[in-house]
Design a protein around this motif. Structure first.
Motif, PDB file in Angstrom:
ATOM      1  N   VAL A 154      52.002  39.645  50.963  1.00  0.00           N
ATOM      2  CA  VAL A 154      51.750  39.929  49.606  1.00  0.00           C
ATOM      3  C   VAL A 154      51.246  38.751  48.793  1.00  0.00           C
ATOM      4  N   THR A 155      51.981  37.600  49.093  1.00  0.00           N
ATOM      5  CA  THR A 155      51.536  36.302  48.486  1.00  0.00           C
ATOM      6  C   THR A 155      50.186  35.961  48.762  1.00  0.00           C
ATOM      7  N   VAL A 183      61.423  41.994  47.108  1.00  0.00           N
ATOM      8  CA  VAL A 183      59.847  41.285  47.154  1.00  0.00           C
ATOM      9  C   VAL A 183      59.166  42.225  46.397  1.00  0.00           C
ATOM     10  N   PRO A 184      58.575  42.111  45.346  1.00  0.00           N
ATOM     11  CA  PRO A 184      57.655  42.806  44.791  1.00  0.00           C
ATOM     12  C   PRO A 184      56.436  43.188  45.819  1.00  0.00           C
ATOM     13  N   GLY A 185      56.326  44.593  46.058  1.00  0.00           N
ATOM     14  CA  GLY A 185      54.961  44.587  47.061  1.00  0.00           C
ATOM     15  C   GLY A 185      55.467  44.880  48.371  1.00  0.00           C
ATOM     16  N   SER A 186      56.773  44.622  48.730  1.00  0.00           N
ATOM     17  CA  SER A 186      57.330  44.653  50.008  1.00  0.00           C
ATOM     18  C   SER A 186      57.547  46.006  50.381  1.00  0.00           C
ATOM     19  N   VAL A 210      67.852  33.091  40.460  1.00  0.00           N
ATOM     20  CA  VAL A 210      68.294  34.503  39.930  1.00  0.00           C
ATOM     21  C   VAL A 210      67.148  35.557  39.483  1.00  0.00           C
ATOM     22  N   PRO A 211      67.295  36.937  40.002  1.00  0.00           N
ATOM     23  CA  PRO A 211      66.209  37.833  39.269  1.00  0.00           C
ATOM     24  C   PRO A 211      65.858  37.802  37.783  1.00  0.00           C
ATOM     25  N   THR A 212      64.742  37.701  37.398  1.00  0.00           N
ATOM     26  CA  THR A 212      64.364  37.667  35.908  1.00  0.00           C
ATOM     27  C   THR A 212      63.404  38.662  35.503  1.00  0.00           C
ATOM     28  N   SER A 213      62.539  39.172  36.596  1.00  0.00           N
ATOM     29  CA  SER A 213      61.366  40.152  36.162  1.00  0.00           C
ATOM     30  C   SER A 213      61.530  41.420  36.766  1.00  0.00           C
ATOM     31  N   ALA A 214      62.371  41.572  37.843  1.00  0.00           N
ATOM     32  CA  ALA A 214      62.482  43.147  38.473  1.00  0.00           C
ATOM     33  C   ALA A 214      62.914  43.865  37.301  1.00  0.00           C
ATOM     34  N   PRO A 215      62.483  45.312  37.362  1.00  0.00           N
ATOM     35  CA  PRO A 215      62.528  46.220  36.467  1.00  0.00           C
ATOM     36  C   PRO A 215      64.340  46.703  36.092  1.00  0.00           C
TER      37      PRO A 215
END
Length: 401
Positions: A161-162, A329-332, A73-78
């Motif tokens: 990104v990774t 995805v952060p950075g995508s 599950v998403p945990t760190s997205a804004p």
């Protein structure tokens, strides 16, 4: 005569009806709906949790078990800061998911895998070679892609990104993956391996390399393995992959809506969606019904009726459509998107699950890979729910449009 007795303790003094009720465990249906909600809105956490920050597939993935059901599950997205769902500690040291102060379900954050502390003889950390996704070892064996950095780049993907962040290495060898697979099995209980690859500019699209990696993993660790690749130009490649002992394959269309696919994955769209059906038919003949799967991403502007009809057509071929909500995805190129609303995702699950059941397909029958794990989707949870499949028969109604 008056008899004097010791005052009873406070709990004993309450009449039976006044005792605090023992909370009933949530039903399988409740758990399925909760997982779907969490994957749309995220989970606020205050506890260290294993998470996947980037990669080629669903990311920002906090890993945990909800009532024993695996979930990312998403945990760190804004947007998670606005989620009504929170992971909170219990008095006994356990954890649970709460909403508005109400306890909804028990939860167990995944521990940090022990094999992450190991390195190869030449100093490469094991975690840069393969990650544990709950009970599955997973790796992108070629962390480069012919589509990356040009007009063909898949907008939802973070494969480059990774690599740029130093969280992985560009090429994993069969020997590396075999070494890590043994450690993942022995130290952390890995039950299968999922190997994917960036697409190459070669006619096989990288399929044979990822298949050779799979063969090395199977020989060393004995784990069932899924490999994932694009449709090869020569469909005989699919048979050669099967000949190497691979257990299942993922050939991912991403979206059945042609307009959406052309917008978000132009390189893949040039194959044409019909090319996927042709490849799937060949793959089902080689691997068997249920051992071929495809990612179907929700939340990119797709027509839901077209999506469901595409899923049904794939199911009729023996292909398992692994329906997932978009995990930006952060950075995508889609980093600013949000996952689709729970109601939309759940409605699609409820239209797809009965068709799976009617054709005798289920996540429980998949040998290895994402469709076996199911943690990035609520589809398998709905299959197992009280309203899903009973005695092998579908009991979820086909919902109208």
């Amino acid at each position: 005569m008056t008899v004097t007795t010791r005052p009873p303790d406070a709990a004993a003094a309450l009449p039976p009806t006044a005792l605090p009720p023992t909370p009933s465990p949530p039903s399988a249906e409740d758990v399925a709906r909760l997982i779907t909600a969490l994957q749309s809105q995220g989970l606020r956490v205050a506890v260290p949790m294993e998470a996947r920050a980037g990669g080629a597939g669903p990311a920002d993935a906090g890993m945990l078990y909800i009532e024993g059901v695996p979930a990312t599950v998403p945990t760190s997205a804004p947007y998670v800061a606005d989620s009504p769902y929170a992971l909170r500690g219990e008095d006994d040291g356990s954890w649970a998911v709460y909403r508005d102060g109400k306890r909804l379900a028990s939860a167990s954050p995944a521990p940090r895998p022990r094999y992450y502390d190991l390195t190869t003889a030449d100093g490469v950390p094991y975690w840069q070679i393969a990650l544990m996704h709950l009970d599955s070892m997973a790796s992108t064996v070629l962390q480069t892609c012919a589509y990356w950095g040009n007009d063909d780049q898949c907008r939802f993907c973070g494969i480059g990104v990774t690599l740029a962040a130093g969280r992985t290495i560009a090429k994993k060898t069969p020997a590396m993956l075999a070494e890590v697979a043994v450690a993942a099995r022995d130290l952390d209980g890995a039950v299968d391996a999922t190997l994917t690859t960036g697409s190459t500019a070669t006619p096989d699209r990288g399929a044979m390399y990822v298949a050779r990696c799979a063969a090395a993993v199977k020989e060393a660790a004995g784990l069932p393995v899924q490999v994932q690749f694009e449709p090869p130009a020569d469909l005989d490649v699919i048979d050669r992959v099967a000949d190497l002992g691979v257990d299942s394959v993922g050939i991912h269309v991403e979206s059945f809506d042609p307009a959406v696919l052309a917008r978000v994955a132009p390189g893949k769209a040039r194959w044409g969606i019909e090319a996927y059906f042709v490849a799937w038919e060949r793959a089902v003949a080689a691997f068997g019904p249920g051992q071929v799967s495809t990612y179907v991403i929700l939340g990119m502007g797709e027509d839901l009726d077209v999506t469901v009809e595409g899923c049904k057509r794939a199911i009729d071929l023996g292909v398992y459509p692994f329906v997932v909500p978009l995990r930006p995805v952060p950075g995508s190129l889609m980093a600013d998107f949000r996952p689709p609303p729970r109601e939309v995702v759940e409605a699609v699950y409820r239209r797809v699950v009965p068709h799976l059941a009617a054709r005798g397909l289920s996540a429980a029958g998949v040998i290895a890979g994402c469709a076996r794990c199911q943690a990035c989707s609520g589809l398998g949870a709905f299959e197992r729910s009280d309203g899903g499949i009973r005695d092998g028969r579908p009991s979820l109604p086909f919902l109208g449009h």
